[in-house]
Write a protein that holds these residues in place. Structure first.
Motif, PDB file in Angstrom:
ATOM      1  N   VAL A  44      -5.987   0.022   2.898  1.00  0.00           N
ATOM      2  CA  VAL A  44      -4.982  -0.919   3.405  1.00  0.00           C
ATOM      3  C   VAL A  44      -5.613  -1.879   4.415  1.00  0.00           C
ATOM      4  O   VAL A  44      -5.333  -3.086   4.403  1.00  0.00           O
ATOM      5  CB  VAL A  44      -3.795  -0.162   4.035  1.00  0.00           C
ATOM      6  CG1 VAL A  44      -2.867  -1.121   4.765  1.00  0.00           C
ATOM      7  CG2 VAL A  44      -3.019   0.579   2.958  1.00  0.00           C
TER       8      VAL A  44
ATOM      9  N   LEU B 204       0.356  -2.596   0.837  1.00  0.00           N
ATOM     10  CA  LEU B 204       0.326  -1.136   0.883  1.00  0.00           C
ATOM     11  C   LEU B 204       0.279  -0.536  -0.517  1.00  0.00           C
ATOM     12  O   LEU B 204      -0.599   0.279  -0.828  1.00  0.00           O
ATOM     13  CB  LEU B 204       1.545  -0.621   1.642  1.00  0.00           C
ATOM     14  CG  LEU B 204       1.741   0.906   1.633  1.00  0.00           C
ATOM     15  CD1 LEU B 204       0.592   1.586   2.369  1.00  0.00           C
ATOM     16  CD2 LEU B 204       3.080   1.288   2.236  1.00  0.00           C
TER      17      LEU B 204
ATOM     18  N   TYR C  43      -8.512  10.131   4.819  1.00  0.00           N
ATOM     19  CA  TYR C  43      -7.701   8.954   5.149  1.00  0.00           C
ATOM     20  C   TYR C  43      -8.117   7.754   4.286  1.00  0.00           C
ATOM     21  O   TYR C  43      -8.376   6.663   4.792  1.00  0.00           O
ATOM     22  CB  TYR C  43      -7.865   8.600   6.630  1.00  0.00           C
ATOM     23  CG  TYR C  43      -7.519   9.729   7.572  1.00  0.00           C
ATOM     24  CD1 TYR C  43      -6.191  10.060   7.820  1.00  0.00           C
ATOM     25  CD2 TYR C  43      -8.526  10.466   8.191  1.00  0.00           C
ATOM     26  CE1 TYR C  43      -5.876  11.100   8.675  1.00  0.00           C
ATOM     27  CE2 TYR C  43      -8.221  11.501   9.047  1.00  0.00           C
ATOM     28  CZ  TYR C  43      -6.893  11.819   9.289  1.00  0.00           C
ATOM     29  OH  TYR C  43      -6.576  12.850  10.142  1.00  0.00           O
ATOM     30  N   SER C  44      -8.202   7.956   2.990  1.00  0.00           N
ATOM     31  CA  SER C  44      -8.634   6.871   2.109  1.00  0.00           C
ATOM     32  C   SER C  44      -7.638   5.711   2.110  1.00  0.00           C
ATOM     33  O   SER C  44      -8.029   4.547   2.021  1.00  0.00           O
ATOM     34  CB  SER C  44      -8.829   7.390   0.678  1.00  0.00           C
ATOM     35  OG  SER C  44      -7.618   7.932   0.169  1.00  0.00           O
ATOM     36  N   LEU C  45      -6.339   6.020   2.212  1.00  0.00           N
ATOM     37  CA  LEU C  45      -5.337   4.966   2.163  1.00  0.00           C
ATOM     38  C   LEU C  45      -5.436   4.008   3.348  1.00  0.00           C
ATOM     39  O   LEU C  45      -5.436   2.787   3.155  1.00  0.00           O
ATOM     40  CB  LEU C  45      -3.931   5.567   2.075  1.00  0.00           C
ATOM     41  CG  LEU C  45      -2.792   4.545   1.986  1.00  0.00           C
ATOM     42  CD1 LEU C  45      -2.982   3.609   0.803  1.00  0.00           C
ATOM     43  CD2 LEU C  45      -1.450   5.253   1.903  1.00  0.00           C
TER      44      LEU C  45
ATOM     45  N   CYS D 170      -2.936  -1.324  -2.381  1.00  0.00           N
ATOM     46  CA  CYS D 170      -4.084  -0.579  -1.871  1.00  0.00           C
ATOM     47  C   CYS D 170      -4.004   0.904  -2.210  1.00  0.00           C
ATOM     48  O   CYS D 170      -5.042   1.564  -2.346  1.00  0.00           O
ATOM     49  CB  CYS D 170      -4.204  -0.775  -0.364  1.00  0.00           C
ATOM     50  SG  CYS D 170      -4.727  -2.434   0.104  1.00  0.00           S
ATOM     51  N   VAL D 171      -2.796   1.437  -2.332  1.00  0.00           N
ATOM     52  CA  VAL D 171      -2.661   2.815  -2.823  1.00  0.00           C
ATOM     53  C   VAL D 171      -3.277   2.926  -4.210  1.00  0.00           C
ATOM     54  O   VAL D 171      -4.028   3.858  -4.519  1.00  0.00           O
ATOM     55  CB  VAL D 171      -1.178   3.241  -2.854  1.00  0.00           C
ATOM     56  CG1 VAL D 171      -1.016   4.542  -3.630  1.00  0.00           C
ATOM     57  CG2 VAL D 171      -0.647   3.405  -1.444  1.00  0.00           C
TER      58      VAL D 171
ATOM     59  N   SER E 147      -7.146   2.655  -3.995  1.00  0.00           N
ATOM     60  CA  SER E 147      -7.798   3.834  -3.435  1.00  0.00           C
ATOM     61  C   SER E 147      -7.929   4.959  -4.458  1.00  0.00           C
ATOM     62  O   SER E 147      -8.772   5.841  -4.295  1.00  0.00           O
ATOM     63  CB  SER E 147      -7.017   4.334  -2.211  1.00  0.00           C
ATOM     64  OG  SER E 147      -5.737   4.804  -2.587  1.00  0.00           O
TER      65      SER E 147
ATOM     66  N   SER F  21      -0.427   9.405  -4.737  1.00  0.00           N
ATOM     67  CA  SER F  21       0.044   8.024  -4.804  1.00  0.00           C
ATOM     68  C   SER F  21       1.537   7.861  -5.064  1.00  0.00           C
ATOM     69  O   SER F  21       2.136   6.881  -4.608  1.00  0.00           O
ATOM     70  CB  SER F  21      -0.724   7.268  -5.894  1.00  0.00           C
ATOM     71  OG  SER F  21      -0.536   7.877  -7.160  1.00  0.00           O
TER      72      SER F  21
ATOM     73  N   TRP G 258       4.054   7.032  -2.093  1.00  0.00           N
ATOM     74  CA  TRP G 258       3.863   5.703  -1.527  1.00  0.00           C
ATOM     75  C   TRP G 258       4.384   4.613  -2.465  1.00  0.00           C
ATOM     76  O   TRP G 258       5.073   3.687  -2.029  1.00  0.00           O
ATOM     77  CB  TRP G 258       2.385   5.462  -1.242  1.00  0.00           C
ATOM     78  CG  TRP G 258       1.807   6.348  -0.187  1.00  0.00           C
ATOM     79  CD1 TRP G 258       1.057   7.480  -0.369  1.00  0.00           C
ATOM     80  CD2 TRP G 258       1.951   6.192   1.233  1.00  0.00           C
ATOM     81  NE1 TRP G 258       0.717   8.039   0.834  1.00  0.00           N
ATOM     82  CE2 TRP G 258       1.252   7.263   1.837  1.00  0.00           C
ATOM     83  CE3 TRP G 258       2.601   5.260   2.044  1.00  0.00           C
ATOM     84  CZ2 TRP G 258       1.175   7.414   3.217  1.00  0.00           C
ATOM     85  CZ3 TRP G 258       2.524   5.404   3.419  1.00  0.00           C
ATOM     86  CH2 TRP G 258       1.831   6.467   3.994  1.00  0.00           C
TER      87      TRP G 258
END
Length: 702
Positions: A148, A268, A142-144, A271-272, A275, A220, A223
């Protein structure tokens, strides 16, 4: 009349529209078309050139063959398995960051807003590093959400503490800079204390597009493409946000909801990117401005063309980094974008200053954020702080891996005592303590002078680029001549700091040394300095821990040579800083008022800055990039004794000595037998006070 042809009204009376881009109606002609075609052409060329760059020499023809008609050869497998994923990731990340920047500028009505200036990169980086240490398995899955959460919290803190909707662009930019410094200090502390758990994170933390497979792209692209696509469907709502709030509401726009959704999408997709490739700065600042200046102010064009240019800029930066791979090894793309973005921010500041120079609320602010209801008498304060400083010094001398009784400390200081205790105290603890105390005094004095010179209560040697320049000077000398005597490091620090200050002041001189210009250019120079330092650390293959400790600020291992370097600095420059008090008091007024009182504003501001720069650079040479002392101590002093410079200067100096000496002591005992760098301790101590300070000043409209 279309939205692109309307004169954009400010959202509030207190925040003027100072966007440097021209509206589309101002005779732009074919410029928008050329910007679009130029972006497409640059993107295609840079994409192919990017695929040819690296350790292996591969031609464009081979690249085309590998894409169109792949074969099972080493070159084709390298292109399709390593270089192509890296280039595609650069395209996706560049587009995401550019669109995020465009959305943030629209939502905040701030031409300086981006994922970098709003602290999104720093927040996401901190949380990802923390997750890799404490919950590595969860982070992998759950890195995203981790990224975020960090980015959103950082952006909210910057926006709220910067004054929210009432905050000026320069104030929010400064708030972002300072929050970024706080978060970076936390990140550095985590990396230093958990080196094995975060091995390799330093290169990623500078922004690297290195990809060994398609995993990053596969994670990625849904997203990023989905986020940009959703924004493109809402371009009409975003256009309405460019009008005044009253007009937007009269047209039926749900302003608050639109802002929240747009900012959420921006955070969002940014941050994608973080990450996967780490924090890469300035893309979200450069690309939207390139497009807006062409006249494309409607979001139906602004969003996709910004994405186009963002992708081209990031792939171009990565291509530049790989051109030198044979000579210097792998260079992080994030450092290259910072080197490109710093001059861009300076140029942008020049354009903005033409519109805000006459606006005092943008250029400066009151230096007061309140005071105690009943002030303690000045002589009592001086005596109390002096006693406190001596007490902390004595306590520090007794503390460490080996506890030394107070009686033995006093005996050694009086010329007697046990031989072992004499060696520990006189060779190790005492010189380190004196360096910490003297450097803290110098940093506090520098911050006090700089805040008056730039007439901004958030001024700090680190914020205006002086500390970064000194760090570049020291590391350049260490890398170029590793065997050089330590006595030359202060010379390199002073030269680096003076060069950084010279850039800031020479660029700002044509604007009358306007405080807005000084601060914006300082932020740009500071970012460039940080990028150069990262490049030097990576390319010289320095150990990450010592490099991070130096950049965070450390008093570890300081000896008598550093003491003798700091003593003349303090004895000569502190009295000069105090003597300038009457002139410094006049600098706190507007330039027009100060000039009317007979003050030669630019000349005095230059003199004050020279003294401040020398103090800061000598401190950086001896203890590294310690931050926040120059920000916190002057504010605390003004709250205690008021804004009269000579009194607040003395109190600030004493507080600076107390703060850094205390940080040195805490850093030595909190995780014995290891040392926590003093600069990290000052950041951890100063963060709550900083939040209180900025909240209080925003309530007063400063």
């Amino acid at each position: 009349m279309s939205l692109a042809n309307k004169r954009i009204a400010p959202a509030t009376a207190s925040v003027p529209d100072i966007h440097p881009a021209q509206p589309a109606s101002v005779g732009m002609g074919w410029v928008p078309l050329w910007v679009l075609l130029g972006g497409l052409g640059a993107l295609l060329i840079l994409t192919f050139v990017s695929l040819t760059q690296g350790l292996a020499d591969i031609s464009v023809r081979t690249v085309i063959q590998a894409i169109v008609s792949p074969q099972d050869t080493i070159d084709h497998n390298m292109i399709r398995g390593i270089r192509l994923p890296r280039t595609v990731m650069g395209l996706l990340s560049g587009a995401a960051l550019a669109v995020a920047g465009a959305l943030m500028q629209t939502v905040t009505r701030n031409p300086l807003a981006s994922e970098t200036t709003l602290g999104v990169n720093a927040g996401a980086y901190l949380v990802v590093v923390a997750g890799s240490i404490f919950m590595p398995t969860v982070l992998h899955q759950y890195s995203l959400p981790f990224a975020v959460a960090g980015g959103a919290l950082a952006a909210a803190a910057v926006y709220a503490l910067g004054g929210g909707r009432r905050g000026t662009p320069i104030r929010i930019a400064l708030s972002g800079m300072i929050i970024t410094l706080v978060l970076s200090s936390f990140t550095s502390a985590l990396i230093l204390l958990n080196q094995e758990s975060v091995k390799g994170v330093f290169l990623w933390g500078t922004g690297s597009l290195t990809q060994n497979n398609w995993d990053g792209v596969q994670f990625s692209w849904p997203w990023i493409v989905g986020g940009i696509g959703a924004v493109c469907l809402a371009v009409r709502h975003l256009d309405v946000l460019m009008l005044s709030e009253e007009t937007a509401r009269s047209l039926g726009q749900k302003v608050a909801g639109t802002r929240i959704i747009a900012m959420a999408v921006a955070i969002l997709i940014a941050c994608v990117s973080v990450s996967v490739v780490g924090p890469i700065g300035f893309i979200g600042l450069i690309a939207p401005h390139v497009v807006r200046m062409s006249g494309m102010t409607k979001h139906a064009w602004l969003i996709p063309v910004s994405a186009l240019w963002g992708a081209a800029i990031l792939v171009g930066a990565d291509t530049i980094a790989r051109v030198f791979v044979d000579a210097y090894g792998e260079l992080p793309a994030g450092a290259i974008t910072a080197m490109i973005g710093a001059p861009w921010l300076i140029w942008l500041a020049l354009r903005i200053s033409r519109k805000v120079q006459a606006n005092a609320s943008i250029g400066g602010s009151s230096m007061s954020v309140g005071s105690l209801q009943e002030r303690i008498p000045y002589p009592v304060l001086v005596s109390a702080l002096s006693i406190l400083l001596v007490a902390i010094w004595i306590l520090s001398l007794t503390s460490g891996t080996l506890h030394i009784p107070l009686s033995e400390v006093l005996a050694v200081l009086s010329g007697n005592g046990d031989e072992m205790f004499r060696q520990i105290l006189l060779d190790f603890r005492l010189p380190r303590l004196l360096v910490a105390g003297l450097a803290g005094m110098a940093l506090a004095a520098s911050g006090s002078l700089l805040q008056s010179a730039v007439r901004n209560p958030l001024g700090d040697p680190q914020v205006v680029g002086v500390t970064g320049g000194a760090g570049v000077g020291v590391l350049l000398l260490m890398v170029a001549i590793p065997q050089i005597s330590i006595g030359w490091l202060p010379v390199a620090a002073v030269l680096g700091g003076l060069l950084a200050a010279a850039i800031v002041y020479s660029v700002s001189w044509s604007r009358g040394l306007n405080p807005t210009m000084l601060t914006l250019v300082g932020i740009a120079v500071s970012a460039a300095g940080a990028a150069i330092i990262n490049l030097l650390v990576i390319q010289s293959e320095m150990e990450v821990a010592p490099a991070l400790a130096w950049m965070a600020g450390s008093t570890y291992g300081r000896a008598w040579p550093e003491v003798w370097q700091m003593v003349p600095t303090v004895l000569v420059l502190l009295p000069i800083g105090w003597w300038l008090g009457r002139k410094v008091d006049l600098l706190t007024f507007s330039d027009e008022s100060s000039t009317g009182l007979g003050l030669k504003v630019r000349r005095v501001r230059l003199y004050v800055a020279i003294v401040a720069v020398l103090l800061a650079t000598m401190s950086a040479a001896n203890v590294g990039a310690v931050g926040f002392i120059g920000l916190l101590a002057p504010h605390a002093a003004r709250m205690l004794v008021g804004s009269q410079h000579r009194r607040s200067f003395v109190i600030s100096v004493l507080l600076g000595g107390v703060l850094l000496a205390s940080a040195d002591w805490i850093g030595r005992i909190v995780i014995m037998p290891r040392d926590l760098p003093s600069g990290i301790v000052t950041a951890l101590i100063g963060a709550p006070y900083l939040a209180f300070l900025m909240f209080k000043s925003s309530r007063k409209g400063i």
